[in-house]
Write a protein that holds these residues in place. Structure first.
Motif, PDB file in Angstrom:
ATOM      1  N   ILE A  78     -34.087  17.608  23.604  1.00  0.00           N
ATOM      2  CA  ILE A  78     -33.698  16.324  24.184  1.00  0.00           C
ATOM      3  C   ILE A  78     -32.447  16.486  25.041  1.00  0.00           C
ATOM      4  O   ILE A  78     -32.344  15.942  26.150  1.00  0.00           O
ATOM      5  CB  ILE A  78     -33.457  15.293  23.061  1.00  0.00           C
ATOM      6  N   LEU A  79     -31.496  17.256  24.521  1.00  0.00           N
ATOM      7  CA  LEU A  79     -30.258  17.454  25.280  1.00  0.00           C
ATOM      8  C   LEU A  79     -30.534  18.153  26.597  1.00  0.00           C
ATOM      9  O   LEU A  79     -29.894  17.887  27.606  1.00  0.00           O
ATOM     10  CB  LEU A  79     -29.266  18.279  24.444  1.00  0.00           C
ATOM     11  N   ALA A  80     -31.512  19.062  26.566  1.00  0.00           N
ATOM     12  CA  ALA A  80     -31.768  19.826  27.784  1.00  0.00           C
ATOM     13  C   ALA A  80     -32.505  19.011  28.833  1.00  0.00           C
ATOM     14  O   ALA A  80     -32.415  19.287  30.018  1.00  0.00           O
ATOM     15  CB  ALA A  80     -32.583  21.072  27.436  1.00  0.00           C
ATOM     16  N   SER A  81     -33.249  18.003  28.406  1.00  0.00           N
ATOM     17  CA  SER A  81     -34.031  17.255  29.386  1.00  0.00           C
ATOM     18  C   SER A  81     -33.391  15.920  29.703  1.00  0.00           C
ATOM     19  O   SER A  81     -34.068  14.954  30.032  1.00  0.00           O
ATOM     20  CB  SER A  81     -35.459  17.058  28.878  1.00  0.00           C
ATOM     21  N   GLY A  82     -32.071  15.884  29.610  1.00  0.00           N
ATOM     22  CA  GLY A  82     -31.379  14.617  29.845  1.00  0.00           C
ATOM     23  C   GLY A  82     -31.613  14.063  31.234  1.00  0.00           C
ATOM     24  O   GLY A  82     -31.601  12.853  31.443  1.00  0.00           O
ATOM     25  N   ALA A  83     -31.860  14.937  32.186  1.00  0.00           N
ATOM     26  CA  ALA A  83     -31.983  14.454  33.558  1.00  0.00           C
ATOM     27  C   ALA A  83     -33.321  13.798  33.817  1.00  0.00           C
ATOM     28  O   ALA A  83     -33.484  13.078  34.798  1.00  0.00           O
ATOM     29  CB  ALA A  83     -31.784  15.622  34.518  1.00  0.00           C
ATOM     30  N   ARG A  84     -34.287  14.045  32.950  1.00  0.00           N
ATOM     31  CA  ARG A  84     -35.615  13.458  33.171  1.00  0.00           C
ATOM     32  C   ARG A  84     -35.988  12.612  31.961  1.00  0.00           C
ATOM     33  O   ARG A  84     -36.512  13.131  30.978  1.00  0.00           O
ATOM     34  CB  ARG A  84     -36.639  14.571  33.374  1.00  0.00           C
ATOM     35  N   PRO A  85     -35.741  11.325  32.048  1.00  0.00           N
ATOM     36  CA  PRO A  85     -35.910  10.463  30.877  1.00  0.00           C
ATOM     37  C   PRO A  85     -37.306  10.495  30.286  1.00  0.00           C
ATOM     38  O   PRO A  85     -37.460  10.433  29.066  1.00  0.00           O
ATOM     39  CB  PRO A  85     -35.572   9.065  31.403  1.00  0.00           C
ATOM     40  N   THR A  86     -38.313  10.606  31.125  1.00  0.00           N
ATOM     41  CA  THR A  86     -39.667  10.566  30.572  1.00  0.00           C
ATOM     42  C   THR A  86     -39.915  11.792  29.708  1.00  0.00           C
ATOM     43  O   THR A  86     -40.505  11.703  28.622  1.00  0.00           O
ATOM     44  CB  THR A  86     -40.707  10.513  31.709  1.00  0.00           C
ATOM     45  N   VAL A  87     -39.493  12.947  30.189  1.00  0.00           N
ATOM     46  CA  VAL A  87     -39.660  14.162  29.396  1.00  0.00           C
ATOM     47  C   VAL A  87     -38.882  14.052  28.094  1.00  0.00           C
ATOM     48  O   VAL A  87     -39.357  14.380  27.011  1.00  0.00           O
ATOM     49  CB  VAL A  87     -39.172  15.392  30.201  1.00  0.00           C
ATOM     50  N   ARG A  88     -37.685  13.531  28.232  1.00  0.00           N
ATOM     51  CA  ARG A  88     -36.827  13.391  27.058  1.00  0.00           C
ATOM     52  C   ARG A  88     -37.463  12.484  26.028  1.00  0.00           C
ATOM     53  O   ARG A  88     -37.502  12.793  24.838  1.00  0.00           O
ATOM     54  CB  ARG A  88     -35.493  12.824  27.527  1.00  0.00           C
ATOM     55  N   GLU A  89     -37.987  11.371  26.469  1.00  0.00           N
ATOM     56  CA  GLU A  89     -38.640  10.453  25.543  1.00  0.00           C
ATOM     57  C   GLU A  89     -39.885  11.093  24.944  1.00  0.00           C
ATOM     58  O   GLU A  89     -40.250  10.843  23.798  1.00  0.00           O
ATOM     59  CB  GLU A  89     -39.019   9.139  26.257  1.00  0.00           C
ATOM     60  N   ALA A  90     -40.533  11.936  25.757  1.00  0.00           N
ATOM     61  CA  ALA A  90     -41.712  12.623  25.243  1.00  0.00           C
ATOM     62  C   ALA A  90     -41.344  13.547  24.087  1.00  0.00           C
ATOM     63  O   ALA A  90     -42.072  13.630  23.091  1.00  0.00           O
ATOM     64  CB  ALA A  90     -42.377  13.421  26.364  1.00  0.00           C
ATOM     65  N   TRP A  91     -40.216  14.234  24.214  1.00  0.00           N
ATOM     66  CA  TRP A  91     -39.788  15.092  23.114  1.00  0.00           C
ATOM     67  C   TRP A  91     -39.588  14.278  21.844  1.00  0.00           C
ATOM     68  O   TRP A  91     -40.005  14.665  20.752  1.00  0.00           O
ATOM     69  CB  TRP A  91     -38.498  15.831  23.459  1.00  0.00           C
ATOM     70  N   THR A  92     -38.904  13.143  22.016  1.00  0.00           N
ATOM     71  CA  THR A  92     -38.697  12.290  20.849  1.00  0.00           C
ATOM     72  C   THR A  92     -40.025  11.869  20.252  1.00  0.00           C
ATOM     73  O   THR A  92     -40.233  11.936  19.045  1.00  0.00           O
ATOM     74  CB  THR A  92     -37.891  11.035  21.229  1.00  0.00           C
ATOM     75  N   GLY A  93     -40.932  11.455  21.127  1.00  0.00           N
ATOM     76  CA  GLY A  93     -42.231  10.999  20.633  1.00  0.00           C
ATOM     77  C   GLY A  93     -42.969  12.094  19.883  1.00  0.00           C
ATOM     78  O   GLY A  93     -43.501  11.877  18.786  1.00  0.00           O
ATOM     79  N   LEU A  94     -42.975  13.296  20.475  1.00  0.00           N
ATOM     80  CA  LEU A  94     -43.657  14.403  19.808  1.00  0.00           C
ATOM     81  C   LEU A  94     -43.017  14.694  18.460  1.00  0.00           C
ATOM     82  O   LEU A  94     -43.714  14.961  17.469  1.00  0.00           O
ATOM     83  CB  LEU A  94     -43.585  15.660  20.687  1.00  0.00           C
ATOM     84  N   ALA A  95     -41.703  14.645  18.443  1.00  0.00           N
ATOM     85  CA  ALA A  95     -41.014  14.956  17.185  1.00  0.00           C
ATOM     86  C   ALA A  95     -41.346  13.926  16.113  1.00  0.00           C
ATOM     87  O   ALA A  95     -41.553  14.276  14.942  1.00  0.00           O
ATOM     88  CB  ALA A  95     -39.507  15.034  17.413  1.00  0.00           C
ATOM     89  N   THR A  96     -41.401  12.641  16.503  1.00  0.00           N
ATOM     90  CA  THR A  96     -41.733  11.613  15.503  1.00  0.00           C
ATOM     91  C   THR A  96     -43.121  11.866  14.923  1.00  0.00           C
ATOM     92  O   THR A  96     -43.326  11.811  13.714  1.00  0.00           O
ATOM     93  CB  THR A  96     -41.707  10.196  16.094  1.00  0.00           C
TER      94      THR A  96
END
Lengths: 517, 564
Positions: free
Chosen positions: B23-41
């Motif tokens: 998540i920290l690494a994809s801070g510049a691309r919110p959609t990717v970042r949210e995707a990481w969160t979603g996958l993790a959940t």
């Protein structure tokens, strides 16, 4: 070259190699610096090799010049000694790499002399020889502290010199009394000889007290601690880092050796007053160091007082003299060295690149240096003693040892020290992350951060006003320096790694501790 | 249940932890970042769900610190908590996306990263096999949630963060002392259903001291009075944080740790013999009532919910402290029930804030027109908290009451009933005003009889007992109109009522001229509304067919293990 020959090389290498940068520096400073790094790296390799030997073969002894150890200089590398030797080598390398400022030939030579002296203290098996190496490292340290430009540094160096010399002299007096009582200076022979002379006799007790007080000065136990904040704050960043990591650590090791190898736990049991005094001084250090740190605004002074507190914990472990407590003290020595060294390297980076010296100056720095900020946070966690860091492991051993020895007051002090360190370390970390940076939009204007005008510890290599861009200053051919960050990050990784491996670390020390107790 | 070595417990902790750097690494691309969160959940939920219905108890060894082993073990109680947290993380993740985007919050990357770290720590607390592992993750939870509490970065947030840290880390120190004592007395720190044998034979004074330290230390996060003050202050955090972490993860970790200490370290018999459970029960009962009383006076909705949480947590602590199987069962069920209900309420409060900008109860008259589905969910969840049937709270409260009645101290039944009544007195007027009050007209329905509007008297942020101030209660007849709140509390010195006709709503663009009608499909973004409906839906399912969800069985198994 047999296995045993590696041991004296541990001391001889930095000692003799100290000449090299002195000579090379006339030609090229960069070459001299590179040579120093090479020597320090070789020292790390050497120490690791000796450690592996000790793991396989058991303790290694060496007698210098083949003069019998009772009269001559004996070296001994048991598990504790080699662990400390590795620590000295690694920390010295790390602290050296953690500051990019160019150094003169004499400074580089002093670095190597410092390492030689510290390593000598760690591997020696002779109490007088310990004094000699203590003084070698001390003299090098005094000179290095004063090597920063400015009146602060000179004064701090002088103060350190006076106090340190007094301490070493007290130690020497103690050694003298021990010699008078027994006729020998070798640690192995002293132990039975002192027992024979009578642990309760005035001479022996005086010897111990003098030696302990002398070492206590070097350890900066309360109330002999006043030199530490001045010295650490005024010294150049790398020197502060290496001294914070190793100076008192090695003195702590020496105290452990003197107490358990020379005087043995039987002495502590025969003279309970000494144990009580040691407990009291250590406990006072813990509390006083913590309280003084709370009131400090200059970060390096704050960290220095924190060291006073942490070495008080080590003193508690020594005074309790149970296997768990002593293990806690030893693990604490190692852990604190890594954590404090890393913190000083980071503090040096902040001071140099952003002119941040006080806690308030640190406001919001983590946004500008996220990796260093994170490393500082992890190191602070170890200082506080939260799991899974090595700081927690050492406090656990100490506290458990105190509880099992029925010493509730000590257990309470250990637990309370966590609260105190929470307060002062938490303040720094909080400022780092949540403070609002003075001078916003400072991504571009690092010229603000340089503040050469008020830079009391100026660096010889950087020209004032030479930094127009937002990048940290480079002093060597335009390469941006990452080494301080790497060092701090490695230190942070180590405190967590050592914490998770703390059982193994304790097992490493176990044969030595069980031999004493 | 035999122990089975498995990587699943570690996966449940490692997946959210691994998401943090991503998540920290994809801070510049919110959609990717949210995707990481979603996958993790989803990954975390999958790992936990995989462990729920298996025959063996999955364990993972994690090495050791300082000679003490660290391990994860998915026993029934741990799985109950882990399943709860992972389910609610999915809902909260979706909600958070809507919330931070709706408010255009700064520092979103740090927010989501700290969230993932907090969930990882919560999983660790839930699945810990011994006191030390629990303590490690417990402290990590504090550290991971701190950036979330202080997220706003202003002075109030920093002060709240400092208070939070001071309380929770201070509690950690106390808990550390307790763990130390238990280790010294019992020789082991592992959880044993029914209690560790060594403690039964240890010196009673020391054992009591150990119990006191453990419970006091963990009781900070479980918000037992007087250690609760951090919770209302922590409401400065964004609502998803308040919802998941402070209504579910952090506070439930505290209650869970207390449960572990009482039932799995000391055990019902030893705790009863030592006589330490009764003081704990008394403290919990007092907390329930006191928090209920203070909560009545809160005009800030989130603070009111915070005090309600303080009160409800002590339901759990009291249930555990009663040392009977039925009460313990009720307590475990209440962990789940309260979580779903409270998070619904917090989600609703956040949704109200995003859509209308309102934070105070006194400003919510008639909002049911603007947010029908939300307020309906709020009403249902509030009813459940009070204990109305058909919602989850009834089932758990029923068992708690039964357990209390059957215990050696039936007087505690009164505590439950009084607390429930206090909750009713707080929530009912809110719901009633939302649907039957109106903002543009003064009406008795628009005013809360107990919580004074925030513009009057002094600042209520201290939340102390008996917060005084000029009271616009039901007796003040002549003055108050529906528009008697001031937009700026600082201007009120004499209790006079400034008109706020000039104030414009953030989202509506409508002044004090009443809320506009919206239908459920148009009232808010789906990101925000769907989680609300999901959590209230689960709360209803738990109330109507409680055995349909795994929580019932897990609680039964846990109680059977502990009480034999």
């Amino acid at each position: 070259m047999t296995a045993g020959d590696l041991l004296p090389m541990l001391v001889a290498l930095p000692l003799l190699a100290a000449v090299v940068p002195l000579l090379v520096a006339r030609r090229s400073r960069r070459l001299a610096r590179a040579a120093t790094v090479a020597v320090l790296a070789a020292q790390v390799a050497l120490a690791t090799a000796v450690a592996r030997l000790v793991l396989v073969e058991g303790p290694i002894g060496y007698v210098v010049g083949a003069i019998p150890a009772a009269f001559g200089i004996g070296l001994l590398a048991d598990r504790l000694a080699v662990a400390m030797a590795v620590l000295v080598a690694v920390a010295a390398l790390g602290a050296f790499l953690g500051d990019r400022s160019p150094r003169t030939g004499p400074e580089l030579a002093l670095w190597l002399l410092l390492v030689a002296g510290l390593t000598g203290v760690v591997v020696t098996a002779d109490v007088f020889n310990l004094y000699v190496f203590l003084e070698i490292s001390g003299l090098a340290a005094y000179a290095l502290v004063a090597s920063a430009r400015g009146a602060d540094a000179a004064l701090a160096g002088l103060h350190y010199l006076l106090v340190g010399t007094v301490g070493a002299t007290l130690y020497l007096l103690g050694v003298g009394y021990a010699f008078v009582a027994t006729g020998t200076l070798a640690m192995a022979d002293l132990a039975p000889a002192l027992a024979a002379a009578g642990h309760g006799s005035t001479l022996v007790v005086a010897a111990f007290v003098l030696m302990a007080v002398g070492l206590g000065v070097k350890l900066a136990l309360f109330p002999l601690h006043a030199w530490k904040p001045d010295a650490y704050a005024a010294a150049p960043p790398a020197v502060a880092a290496v001294l914070a990591a190793l100076g008192s650590t090695v003195a702590g090791y020496a105290l452990v050796r003197v107490t358990f190898d020379v005087f043995t736990v039987a002495f502590l049991e025969a003279v309970p007053t000494v144990r009580t005094l040691l407990l009291a001084v250590a406990a006072a250090s813990v509390v006083a160091g913590g309280l003084l740190a709370l009131r400090e605004t200059d970060v390096r002074r704050l960290l220095a007082y924190s060291s006073v507190s942490q070495f008080g914990l080590v003193g508690l472990g020594i005074a309790l003299a149970t296997p768990l407590a002593v293990t806690g003290a030893l693990v604490g020595l190692v852990g604190h060295a890594v954590a404090k060294g890393g913190l000083f390297v980071a503090a040096g980076t902040f001071a140099r690149d952003y002119g941040a010296r006080t806690v308030d100056d640190y406001a919001g720095l983590a946004a500008r240096t996220p990796a260093t900020g994170a490393a500082v946070a992890v190191l602070a966690v170890s200082l506080v003693g939260l799991p899974p860091t090595v700081g927690f492991a050492s406090k656990w051993y100490l506290a458990l040892g105190a509880v099992e020895a029925g010493s509730w007051a000590v257990a309470a002090v250990v637990v309370a020290s966590t609260l105190l360190s929470l307060a002062y370390a938490g303040r720094v970390v909080e400022r780092l992350y949540l403070g609002t940076a003075t001078g916003d939009g400072a991504d571009t204007a690092t010229a603000d951060g340089r503040r050469d005008g008020r830079d009391a510890v100026g660096e010889p290599g950087t020209a004032p006003g030479s930094v127009p861009s937002g990048e940290p200053a480079t002093t060597d051919g335009g390469r941006p320096f990452r080494s301080p960050l790497v060092v701090a990050a490695v230190a942070a990784a180590l405190v967590v790694g050592l914490g998770l491996a703390s059982t193994a670390l304790a097992d490493w020390f176990a044969p030595v501790v069980e031999g004493w107790l | 249940m035999t122990d089975v070595v498995s990587w699943l417990p570690l996966a449940a902790v490692a997946i959210p932890a691994a998401a943090v750097p991503l998540i920290l690494a994809s801070g510049a691309r919110p959609t990717v970042r949210e995707a990481w969160t979603g996958l993790a959940t989803l990954g975390t939920f999958g790992a936990v769900a995989a462990m729920v219905h298996t025959a063996g108890t999955e364990t993972t060894g994690l090495g050791s610190i300082a000679g003490l082993g660290l391990a994860l073990r998915a026993d029934a109680a741990g799985l109950l908590f882990a399943l709860l947290a992972s389910t609610l993380w999915i809902a909260t993740a979706v909600y958070s996306v809507g919330y931070v985007r709706g408010l255009d919050e700064r520092g979103q990357t740090r927010f989501f990263a700290a969230f993932a770290a907090s969930i990882a720590a919560t999983m660790g607390v839930a699945l810990a096999a011994d006191l030390l592992t629990l303590f490690v993750f417990y402290e990590l939870l504090t550290l991971a949630t701190y950036p979330l509490v202080a997220h706003a970065g202003d002075d109030a947030a920093r002060a709240a963060g400092r208070k939070y840290l001071a309380y929770t880390l201070g509690g950690g120190v106390l808990a550390f002392g307790g763990i130390l004592l238990v280790g010294a007395l019992a020789g082991t720190l592992g959880f044993v259903p029914g209690g560790v044998a060594g403690l039964a034979t240890a010196d009673p004074t020391l054992a009591r001291a150990a119990f006191g330290l453990l419970v006091a230390g963990f009781g900070v996060k479980a918000a037992i009075v007087p250690l609760h003050a951090w919770l209302p202050a922590a409401m400065v955090a964004p609502t998803p944080v308040s919802g998941l972490l402070h209504a579910v993860a952090v506070v439930k970790s505290g209650a869970f740790a207390v449960t572990r200490s009482v039932l799995y370290v000391f055990g019902p018999e030893t705790a009863g013999d030592l006589g330490v459970a009764l003081p704990l029960a008394v403290a919990a009962a007092l907390t329930m009532v006191l928090a209920g009383v203070v909560g009545l006076r809160q005009d800030s909705l989130k603070r009111g919910l915070a005090y309600s949480t303080v009160s409800q947590l002590s339901y759990i602590v009291l249930g555990v402290a009663l040392l009977t199987p039925v009460a313990a069962f009720g307590a475990l069920l209440h962990v789940v029930a309260h979580a779903f209900m409270k998070i619904t309420l917090f989600f609703a409060a956040g949704l109200i804030y995003v859509e209308t900008g309102e934070k105070y109860v006194s400003d919510l008259a008639g909002v049911g027109r603007r947010l029908p589905a939300t307020m309906a969910a709020f009403a249902v969840a509030a009813a459940g908290l009070v204990g109305f049937p058909l919602v989850a709270g009834f089932v758990s409260k029923f068992h708690l009451l039964l357990g209390a009645a059957a215990s050696p101290h039936p007087a505690f039944v009164a505590a439950f009933l009084v607390a429930g009544l206090l909750k009713l007195l707080y929530f009912w007027p809110i719901v009633y005003a939302a649907f039957f009050g109106s903002r543009e007209r003064a009406s008795p329905a628009s005013r809360h009889p107990f919580a004074p509007p925030h513009g009057h008297g002094h600042d209520r942020s201290t939340g102390g007992l008996g917060g005084a101030g000029v009271d616009a209660g039901p007796t003040a007849a002549g003055g108050p109109t529906g528009a008697d709140r001031t937009g700026d509390p600082a201007t009120v010195a004499d209790g006079g009522y400034a008109d706020r006709a000039g104030r414009v709503d953030r989202a509506d663009g409508v002044g004090t001229a009443g809320w506009e009608y919206r239908t459920p499909t148009t009232e808010s973004s789906a990101f925000l509304l769907v989680p609300v409906l999901f959590t209230v839906g689960v709360a209803v399912v738990l109330g109507v067919v409680p055995t349909a969800l795994p929580f019932w069985e897990l609680a039964e198994t846990a109680v059977a293990e502990v009480f034999g």
